[in-house]
Design a protein around this motif. Structure first.
Motif, PDB file in Angstrom:
ATOM      1  N   LEU A 241       0.834  -1.203   0.000  1.00 30.52           N
ATOM      2  CA  LEU A 241       0.000   0.000   0.000  1.00 30.52           C
ATOM      3  C   LEU A 241       0.872   1.257   0.000  1.00 30.52           C
ATOM      4  O   LEU A 241       0.580   2.232  -0.703  1.00 30.52           O
ATOM      5  CB  LEU A 241      -0.916   0.007   1.230  1.00 30.52           C
ATOM      6  CG  LEU A 241      -2.131  -0.914   1.184  1.00 30.52           C
ATOM      7  CD1 LEU A 241      -2.974  -0.706   2.425  1.00 30.52           C
ATOM      8  CD2 LEU A 241      -2.975  -0.654  -0.050  1.00 30.52           C
ATOM      9  N   ALA A 242       1.969   1.204   0.772  1.00 27.23           N
ATOM     10  CA  ALA A 242       2.876   2.349   0.800  1.00 27.23           C
ATOM     11  C   ALA A 242       3.437   2.597  -0.592  1.00 27.23           C
ATOM     12  O   ALA A 242       3.535   3.748  -1.044  1.00 27.23           O
ATOM     13  CB  ALA A 242       4.007   2.095   1.794  1.00 27.23           C
ATOM     14  N   ILE A 243       3.787   1.523  -1.281  1.00 29.68           N
ATOM     15  CA  ILE A 243       4.351   1.671  -2.625  1.00 29.68           C
ATOM     16  C   ILE A 243       3.335   2.329  -3.563  1.00 29.68           C
ATOM     17  O   ILE A 243       3.662   3.241  -4.324  1.00 29.68           O
ATOM     18  CB  ILE A 243       4.802   0.296  -3.151  1.00 29.68           C
ATOM     19  CG1 ILE A 243       6.050  -0.162  -2.391  1.00 29.68           C
ATOM     20  CG2 ILE A 243       5.098   0.368  -4.640  1.00 29.68           C
ATOM     21  CD1 ILE A 243       6.485  -1.558  -2.727  1.00 29.68           C
ATOM     22  N   PHE A 244       2.100   1.863  -3.474  1.00 31.72           N
ATOM     23  CA  PHE A 244       1.069   2.471  -4.322  1.00 31.72           C
ATOM     24  C   PHE A 244       0.910   3.952  -3.997  1.00 31.72           C
ATOM     25  O   PHE A 244       0.788   4.787  -4.891  1.00 31.72           O
ATOM     26  CB  PHE A 244      -0.275   1.759  -4.127  1.00 31.72           C
ATOM     27  CG  PHE A 244      -0.364   0.489  -4.896  1.00 31.72           C
ATOM     28  CD1 PHE A 244      -0.134   0.470  -6.261  1.00 31.72           C
ATOM     29  CD2 PHE A 244      -0.673  -0.694  -4.265  1.00 31.72           C
ATOM     30  CE1 PHE A 244      -0.217  -0.696  -6.978  1.00 31.72           C
ATOM     31  CE2 PHE A 244      -0.756  -1.872  -4.972  1.00 31.72           C
ATOM     32  CZ  PHE A 244      -0.523  -1.877  -6.339  1.00 31.72           C
ATOM     33  N   PHE A 250       4.155  10.732  -5.778  1.00 33.83           N
ATOM     34  CA  PHE A 250       5.363  11.282  -6.401  1.00 33.83           C
ATOM     35  C   PHE A 250       5.499  10.900  -7.867  1.00 33.83           C
ATOM     36  O   PHE A 250       6.430  11.338  -8.536  1.00 33.83           O
ATOM     37  CB  PHE A 250       6.602  10.830  -5.630  1.00 33.83           C
ATOM     38  CG  PHE A 250       6.592  11.259  -4.193  1.00 33.83           C
ATOM     39  CD1 PHE A 250       6.762  12.597  -3.865  1.00 33.83           C
ATOM     40  CD2 PHE A 250       6.397  10.337  -3.176  1.00 33.83           C
ATOM     41  CE1 PHE A 250       6.739  13.000  -2.535  1.00 33.83           C
ATOM     42  CE2 PHE A 250       6.376  10.746  -1.854  1.00 33.83           C
ATOM     43  CZ  PHE A 250       6.537  12.081  -1.533  1.00 33.83           C
ATOM     44  N   GLY A 251       4.623  10.034  -8.344  1.00 39.31           N
ATOM     45  CA  GLY A 251       4.650   9.684  -9.759  1.00 39.31           C
ATOM     46  C   GLY A 251       5.813   8.822 -10.181  1.00 39.31           C
ATOM     47  O   GLY A 251       6.111   8.703 -11.358  1.00 39.31           O
ATOM     48  N   GLN A 256      15.820   7.745  -6.503  1.00 40.27           N
ATOM     49  CA  GLN A 256      16.317   9.106  -6.779  1.00 40.27           C
ATOM     50  C   GLN A 256      15.161  10.036  -7.106  1.00 40.27           C
ATOM     51  O   GLN A 256      15.082  11.157  -6.611  1.00 40.27           O
ATOM     52  CB  GLN A 256      17.303   9.083  -7.952  1.00 40.27           C
ATOM     53  CG  GLN A 256      18.383   8.039  -7.842  1.00 40.27           C
ATOM     54  CD  GLN A 256      19.449   8.419  -6.833  1.00 40.27           C
ATOM     55  OE1 GLN A 256      19.517   9.575  -6.422  1.00 40.27           O
ATOM     56  NE2 GLN A 256      20.251   7.459  -6.401  1.00 40.27           N
ATOM     57  N   GLU A 257      14.266   9.535  -7.975  1.00 42.72           N
ATOM     58  CA  GLU A 257      13.182  10.408  -8.423  1.00 42.72           C
ATOM     59  C   GLU A 257      12.218  10.711  -7.275  1.00 42.72           C
ATOM     60  O   GLU A 257      11.754  11.843  -7.134  1.00 42.72           O
ATOM     61  CB  GLU A 257      12.440   9.765  -9.592  1.00 42.72           C
ATOM     62  CG  GLU A 257      13.264   9.750 -10.871  1.00 42.72           C
ATOM     63  CD  GLU A 257      12.589   8.956 -11.976  1.00 42.72           C
ATOM     64  OE1 GLU A 257      11.366   8.745 -11.887  1.00 42.72           O
ATOM     65  OE2 GLU A 257      13.292   8.534 -12.901  1.00 42.72           O
ATOM     66  N   VAL A 258      11.918   9.686  -6.486  1.00 38.61           N
ATOM     67  CA  VAL A 258      10.986   9.913  -5.375  1.00 38.61           C
ATOM     68  C   VAL A 258      11.569  10.919  -4.400  1.00 38.61           C
ATOM     69  O   VAL A 258      10.903  11.878  -3.997  1.00 38.61           O
ATOM     70  CB  VAL A 258      10.678   8.584  -4.647  1.00 38.61           C
ATOM     71  CG1 VAL A 258       9.926   8.857  -3.354  1.00 38.61           C
ATOM     72  CG2 VAL A 258       9.866   7.679  -5.540  1.00 38.61           C
TER      73      VAL A 258
ATOM     74  N   ALA B 397      -6.208   0.820 -10.165  1.00 41.17           N
ATOM     75  CA  ALA B 397      -7.240   1.188  -9.199  1.00 41.17           C
ATOM     76  C   ALA B 397      -6.813   2.408  -8.391  1.00 41.17           C
ATOM     77  O   ALA B 397      -7.618   3.298  -8.120  1.00 41.17           O
ATOM     78  CB  ALA B 397      -7.524   0.014  -8.277  1.00 41.17           C
ATOM     79  N   VAL B 398      -5.531   2.453  -8.029  1.00 41.83           N
ATOM     80  CA  VAL B 398      -5.046   3.593  -7.245  1.00 41.83           C
ATOM     81  C   VAL B 398      -5.128   4.860  -8.070  1.00 41.83           C
ATOM     82  O   VAL B 398      -5.495   5.924  -7.566  1.00 41.83           O
ATOM     83  CB  VAL B 398      -3.603   3.325  -6.780  1.00 41.83           C
ATOM     84  CG1 VAL B 398      -2.955   4.606  -6.305  1.00 41.83           C
ATOM     85  CG2 VAL B 398      -3.601   2.302  -5.671  1.00 41.83           C
ATOM     86  N   GLN B 399      -4.820   4.727  -9.355  1.00 43.18           N
ATOM     87  CA  GLN B 399      -4.859   5.934 -10.163  1.00 43.18           C
ATOM     88  C   GLN B 399      -6.282   6.465 -10.324  1.00 43.18           C
ATOM     89  O   GLN B 399      -6.477   7.654 -10.500  1.00 43.18           O
ATOM     90  CB  GLN B 399      -4.221   5.681 -11.522  1.00 43.18           C
ATOM     91  CG  GLN B 399      -3.167   6.731 -11.718  1.00 43.18           C
ATOM     92  CD  GLN B 399      -2.270   6.535 -12.881  1.00 43.18           C
ATOM     93  OE1 GLN B 399      -2.658   5.970 -13.897  1.00 43.18           O
ATOM     94  NE2 GLN B 399      -1.068   7.020 -12.738  1.00 43.18           N
ATOM     95  N   SER B 400      -7.237   5.558 -10.254  1.00 42.23           N
ATOM     96  CA  SER B 400      -8.622   6.035 -10.284  1.00 42.23           C
ATOM     97  C   SER B 400      -9.162   6.239  -8.881  1.00 42.23           C
ATOM     98  O   SER B 400     -10.359   6.442  -8.706  1.00 42.23           O
ATOM     99  CB  SER B 400      -9.506   5.025 -11.024  1.00 42.23           C
ATOM    100  OG  SER B 400      -8.918   4.695 -12.243  1.00 42.23           O
TER     101      SER B 400
END
Lengths: 794, 479
Positions: A241-244, A250-251, A256-258, B397-400
């Motif tokens: 869930l944290a990863i999502f 942060f996209g 590095q990017e995060v 799903a997260v993106q929506s």
């Protein structure tokens, strides 16, 4: 001496073979991967191209052992696995060399594309920086020593458990673990990290239940493995869930990017909320993997695995994954001071909680297990305070001395087991077998359960027939019988207790120093008391195991382990003794040569992380603390004094209380006299197991039972059909038969229809058509629910 | 119909012709091997016809069928899965006494039905495809007449299928009554604005259609047939039911609802979300203590369709690609799992109890390794296709911002997945039972062995290097 050396000879060929394979692979690998590395650093970074080999070697090792393990001699199997680990260590060292050559600048070694979904890019790429290389060195270095040790240990263990054919499998799992752990620490994004994260969990499960059919009631080990799997899965879930959330916020998932995005992150109300959620979820994942409150419950049970597993996975490497990932995510924690505070408090609370439990355990491995939880609490508290260097420093030294302690404990257990067998042989045969000879499997049956660390009711037992070789009450007086083990154990114990100048002193001191520097009195206080507990239970353990007179025949006849096992112990002991040199502080204005080495080294990664400069005031405080921690500090004499007093006091109190006691295996613990009822409370682990059983395990089992057994089977198939459907149908049949037919149609055609109806009813039951009617009923209920909602709620 | 239309329909025509052809060949002379070879060959020809169909100028063939890239992708998937099922069936049926040629006939016609379903954009073709598929399945499920469980499963599927088809039809009728059209695009164009009084009938129609679709997909609470049918049907047929049949229906679900913009109808979203959540929970928890492997896989499949429904709910650009990827990963793992079950089965019945897998790693390490790969993929362990697929769905799903179902998806997955490990443990960690190895049990004959090997490689490939495949999907479907 030649005899002693001869046993290593089979190792030569596999090691040579692996080296040759490495050389063969290295040449093209360098040419192939070198372009992927950033150019412009001269030739110094040449070894970065070898990075994939770090993981390839353990994979090769396990493939070889899968393919030919059954046909190869044990020494070969172990040699191949250890050789693979050693080669990985070489690669890790080469990464260190290369990093030096390029001025410690973080590198990305790209291997191949993995996932590319929408904007998400998660390639197979390695992050080579000072933080990941530190982890690689620890994992492969300590891992190699434990692999070598395991050759000797498992040789005996598989025989003691009556299944020598299982020997290769152990090393397959160990190499698999190594590969997964290295993926975890070397990935350059959160998703590849998660691959390793899940992988080590799987290996941990496989290795805990290695003797699946053993343990309490024949399912003890299976249950322990399952517990670890399920409990840590809760943490894995949080991590996912944290990863999502990270990607959502942060996209990207690339470190590095995060962290780059985090530096310029606009910390409005929603942003604050999200970052706090992410960091708290990572904390939750850490409580699962690194066994912190409240998800720590699986780790003590995990001691059911063979001792090298306890040393490698459940002390030195896997359980530190949570600390690594928090340190890695320091840029996120800098944005979320609340989470950072929560991390510190969870760590400190765990440290004191588990430390208190450890002082009343009797199982030699259980003491170490709770000690591990407690020490992990120190590390978690450190990274929560922003003392990432201190946390990593303790991680490294702890890997040395706790691996040492576990392996030495394994050596002690072996010795006692041997002694037990020896004594038994004395009694029955009247003669003694050659000491150190391997015993037939059956003769060892009494000790077969020794891998089970979770036997209930250990407290009030006397001298049982089935001797528990892990119970410290069955030991005593081993000082004169274990010439090597006693010294290395002493070194490990003093390092853990935090005595100057052993490694544990320096790292623990730095954590306390950080707590004090932040004026976080709560954490400082908790950790200081925990440090006292640490010293106390180690003093207690040393006395119970080594001092006094042997309390059992087994202890009296204990025999030292073979060099294959003791040599790794000696190396680890040296590391535990001198590990402090990695990061000495300045002492009273004098800076010893090589001081702050680890701090400066890690600073290239941790210090470079974009911190809270742009991130609001609260974050700046945390970032400032972190910067202060990263510069390895002056030795604070007050802290050093407190910690030395506490350590010596604990050790002394433990030693004094247990001096010559218990005299016999059945005598009650002297601490009981001091603590009274409190002793039972901590011996029973504050009833944490019962609580988690009540709150988690039992509802979980209940739900599983209800949905599978009760609803799917007994309810649907038996009760509902027979009682409800059958009853209604029979009732209806009776009604139509008795009342309608006989009454209204006044038995015009005698009773034929009734008989027919019954026959139908019976047939209906036999052919289970009733199920279908019931199923149709449920479908109908579903229809009504769906339509009802759509119509009336809308 | 124009030439372009014929070209576009060529894969379906090949299938239909193959069905007739196989029937005629059987009428002349029975030969199991030849029939199977003919079936496999015609499936390959149909697959080869896909690029030809893709080059067709006419995509809308009659008002009933549309052969676009979307349809071609799923038809291709269906054909490939059927190929695997046919190969697995050959080995399975070889072990059974009696004549089995008609089996392939039914398999081909069921596949034809699935393909019609995928290509339909009109209620008529929807129902036509559904019934071609279902009627063939009734016979296939009960194919081994000597087994009572088989007959019972077929009967259950028939009765409940009929009931749900009635619901579906009624739903269609309501929508037709309201809007006067049966074409999907026209329905989408003519649908009354959400919240208006006219929308009630539409919603009810959709609700009833969901019941029919939910039945085929075995979603809670329309799932009750699944465990019994999975357990009763012959293993390859079970594989077909849980892949081709469900996949085709899911493709239709997405095609039908995509233009409808379901998110404008909050109540419909709530219903679908509730079905998804219930499916994930019931599926994962009911599987925990099952003692039958096929029943366990039935519940696992219920949960997996719940995950897919989460992707359907997400309905963003990512979801469009997440669904096919998930289906491919799910197909591979499910076909493989039932392939192993079939390979372990003898003439007396399927290898359903855990006992049949005890110590398999020693008897047949390859089979055990394949099964492990499949189970780990279903479980969603990284480096298998299942993990990437699940992650993909989660990402969509997260993106929506479909948070609650994602939450449940990973939680139920994390807690409920222990059941897969039980099988792995039994295969690797228990000594084999003492009973002698029956020839059938030790034999994974060549066709099914080859298929299993390919599926295993596919599962791992999808997990390790999914990029290529994701690109294919994104260029083919999501453009």
């Amino acid at each position: 001496m030649p005899d002693r050396l001869r046993q290593y000879r089979p190792l030569l060929l596999p090691v040579a073979g692996l080296l040759a394979a490495a050389a063969l692979l290295a040449v093209p690998a360098v040419g192939w991967a070198a372009p992927a590395v950033q150019e412009g650093h001269g030739g110094g970074g040449a070894f970065f191209g070898l990075m994939p080999l770090l993981i390839l070697f353990p994979v090769l090792g396990l493939l070889i052992n899968i393919a030919w393990g059954r046909r190869l001699d044990e020494k070969w199997v172990g040699g191949i696995a250890s050789g693979a680990a050693a080669l990985s260590f070489v690669i890790a060292v080469l990464q260190w060399v290369s990093l030096r050559a390029v001025g410690y600048e973080a590198q990305t070694v790209y291997l191949a594309d993995w996932l590319a979904i929408g904007e998400l890019r998660a390639p197979w790429a390695f992050q080579v920086d000072t933080l990941s290389v530190t982890m690689m060195l620890v994992v492969t270095g300590v891992g190699t020593l434990i692999h070598v040790y395991a050759i000797g240990y498992m040789h005996e263990d598989v025989r003691a458990n009556g299944d020598p054919a299982r020997f290769p499998r152990f090393f397959v799992y160990m190499n698999l673990f190594l590969a997964a752990m290295l993926i975890l620490v070397s990935g350059d994004n959160y998703l590849t990290m998660f691959v390793g994260w899940e992988g080590v969990g799987l290996c941990s499960y496989l290795l805990i239940s290695f003797w699946l059919e053993k343990g309490a009631g024949g399912i003890g080990n299976a249950r322990a493995g399952r517990k670890a799997f399920v409990v840590t899965r809760i943490g894995d879930w949080a991590m996912l869930l944290a990863i999502f959330l990270i990607f959502w916020t942060f996209g990207s998932l690339n470190y590095q990017e995060v962290f780059g995005a985090a530096a310029s992150f606009r910390l409005d109300a929603q942003g604050q909320w999200v970052v706090t959620a992410i960091t708290l979820l990572i904390l939750m994942a850490t409580t699962g993997k690194s066994a912190q409150l409240p998800l720590y419950v699986w780790l003590p049970d995990a001691m059911a695995g063979p001792t090298p597993v306890s040393a490698l996975i459940h002390a030195a490497t896997m359980v530190t994954a949570g600390i690594y990932i928090i340190a890695r995510s320091n840029a996120l924690y800098a944005l979320a001071p609340f989470s950072a505070g929560a991390v510190a408090v969870v760590g400190a609370a765990t440290a004191i909680f588990a430390g208190s439990i450890a002082i009343a355990q009797f199982d030699i491995k259980k003491v170490l297990a709770y000690s591990t939880i407690s020490q992990l609490g120190f590390m978690v508290a450190a990274v929560g305070l922003g003392g990432y260097v201190a946390g990593m420093f303790h991680l490294v030294t702890h890997a040395f001395f706790k691996a040492l302690l576990f392996l030495s404990a394994g050596s002690v257990i072996h010795a006692v087991e041997h002694g037990h067998h020896h004594a038994a042989a004395h009694h029955t045969a009247g003669g003694s077998g050659p000491a150190g000879d391997h015993v037939p499997a059956q003769a060892h049956g009494g000790a077969a359960g020794h891998v089970d660390a979770g036997k209930p009711g250990q407290e009030d037992h006397g001298e049982h027939d089935a001797l528990d070789p892990q119970d410290m009450r069955n030991m005593g007086g081993l000082w004169n019988r274990l010439p090597v083990t006693k010294w290395v154990y002493l070194v490990g114990a003093l390092a853990l207790a935090g005595i100057v100048p052993f490694s544990g002193f320096w790292s623990k001191d730095e954590i306390l120093h950080d707590a004090l520097g932040q004026q976080n009195w709560l954490v400082f206080g908790l950790l200081t008391v925990a440090a006292f507990f640490t010293a106390f239970y180690m003093g207690r353990q040393l006395m119970m195991v080594f001092a006094g007179q042997p309390r059992t025949e087994a202890a009296r006849h204990a025999v030292e382990s073979r060099p294959l096992m003791t040599i790794p112990l000696i190396i680890l002991a040296a590391l535990a003794l001198f590990g402090g040199l990695f990061n000495l502080p300045s002492i009273a204005g004098w800076t010893p040569p090589g001081a702050h080495a680890l701090g400066d080294w890690l600073d290239h990664t941790l210090g470079a992380a974009p911190g809270g400069e742009h991130a609001g005031e609260a974050a700046e405080a945390a970032a400032g603390a972190h910067a202060g921690a990263a510069q390895a500090p002056e030795l604070n004499l007050m802290v050093a004094g407190i910690s030395t007093v506490v350590a010596l006091g604990g050790l002394g109190a433990g030693a004094a209380l247990y001096r010559g006691r218990p005299a016999t295996a059945g005598e009650r613990d002297p601490l009981r006299g001091v603590l009274g009822a409190g002793f039972t409370l901590i011996k029973d682990k504050w009833y944490g197991d019962e609580l988690s059983d009540l709150l988690v395990i039992r509802p979980y089992n209940w739900l599983a039972h209800v949905s599978a057994d009760l609803i799917d089977w007994r309810f649907w198939h038996d009760w509902f059909h027979n009682t409800v459907i059958g009853g209604i149908f029979n009732g209806f049949a009776r009604f139509s038969a008795d009342f309608l037919d006989l009454g209204v149609v006044d038995g015009l055609i005698s009773q034929a229809p009734a008989v027919l109806a019954r026959a139908v009813a019976d047939g209906f039951r036999r052919f289970q058509t009733g199920y279908v009617r019931y199923y149709a009923l449920i479908v109908f209920v579903g229809v009504v629910a769906v339509l009802g909602y759509l119509l009336f709620v809308r | 119909m124009t030439t372009g239309g014929l070209i576009a329909l060529s894969p379906l025509i090949v299938l239909a012709a193959a069905t007739v052809g196989v029937m005629l060949v059987i009428a002349l002379d029975r030969d199991h091997k030849r029939t199977a070879a003919l079936t496999l060959a015609s499936l390959v020809v149909a697959l080869l016809a896909l690029p030809i169909a893709a080059s067709a100028t006419t995509r809308q063939v009659t008002p009933l069928l549309v052969v676009d890239d979307y349809a071609l992708f799923y038809i291709g998937l269906t054909l490939a899965a059927t190929f695997a099922v046919a190969a697995l069936s050959y080995s399975y049926l070889e072990n059974l006494a009696g004549q089995h040629d008609e089996y392939y006939l039914l398999l081909l016609s069921a596949t034809l039905g699935a393909c019609v379903l995928i290509a339909s954009n009109h209620f008529v073709s929807f129902f036509l495809g559904l019934e071609i598929l279902s009627v063939s399945l009734y016979a296939l499920i009960g194919y081994v007449r000597t087994r009572q469980a088989c007959i019972e499963a077929a009967l259950k599927y028939l009765i409940l299928g009929a009931a749900s088809a009635a619901a579906l039809l009624f739903g269609m009728a309501l929508i037709y009554a309201e809007l006067g059209t049966m074409d999907y695009a026209q329905i989408a164009a003519a649908r009354p604005p959400p919240g208006s009084a006219d929308a009630v009938l539409l919603l009810v129609g959709w609700g009833l259609m969901l019941v029919g679709i939910g039945f085929k997909l075995a979603l809670v609470p329309f799932h009750l047939w699944a465990p019994d049918v999975y357990q009763g049907a012959p293993a390859p047929v079970t594989a077909f039911v849980s892949t081709v049949s469900k996949g085709a229906m899911f493709a239709l679900l997405v095609r039908f609802f995509a233009p409808m913009n379901i998110h404008a109808y909050p109540s419909l979203v709530v219903v679908i979300a509730a079905i998804a959540v219930a499916s994930m929970l019931v599926g994962n928890f009911s599987a925990l203590l099952q003692t039958s492997v096929k029943r366990l896989l039935a519940f696992s499949s219920i949960a997996h369709l719940g995950y897919l429904l989460v992707a359907f709910l997400a309905s963003g650009a990512l979801a469009v690609a997440a669904v096919p990827f998930y289906l491919v990963a799910y197909f591979a793992a499910t076909l493989g799992a039932f392939g192993v079950v079939g390979a372990r089965s003898g003439p007396d019945g399927d290898a359903d109890g855990f006992e049949a897998y005890r110590g398999l790693s020693r008897r047949n390490p390859w089979l055990a390794a394949a099964f492990t790969a499949m189970l780990l993929s279903l479980l969603g362990i990284p480096l298998t296709g299942g993990f990437v697929a699940k992650f993909y769905v989660g990402l969509a799903a997260v993106q929506s911002a479909v948070w609650i179902p994602v939450f449940v998806m990973f939680l139920s997955g994390a807690l409920g997945l222990f059941y897969y490990m039980r099988i792995v443990v039994i295969m690797y960690m228990r000594a084999p039972a003492d009973q002698p190895i029956t020839p059938a049990a030790s034999l994974a004959s060549r066709p099914s062995g080859a298929v299993l090997a390919i599926l295993t490689l596919l599962v791992v490939w999808l997990g390790v290097f999914p990029a290529l495949f994701i690109e294919i999907i994104q260029t083919w479907i999501a453009r």
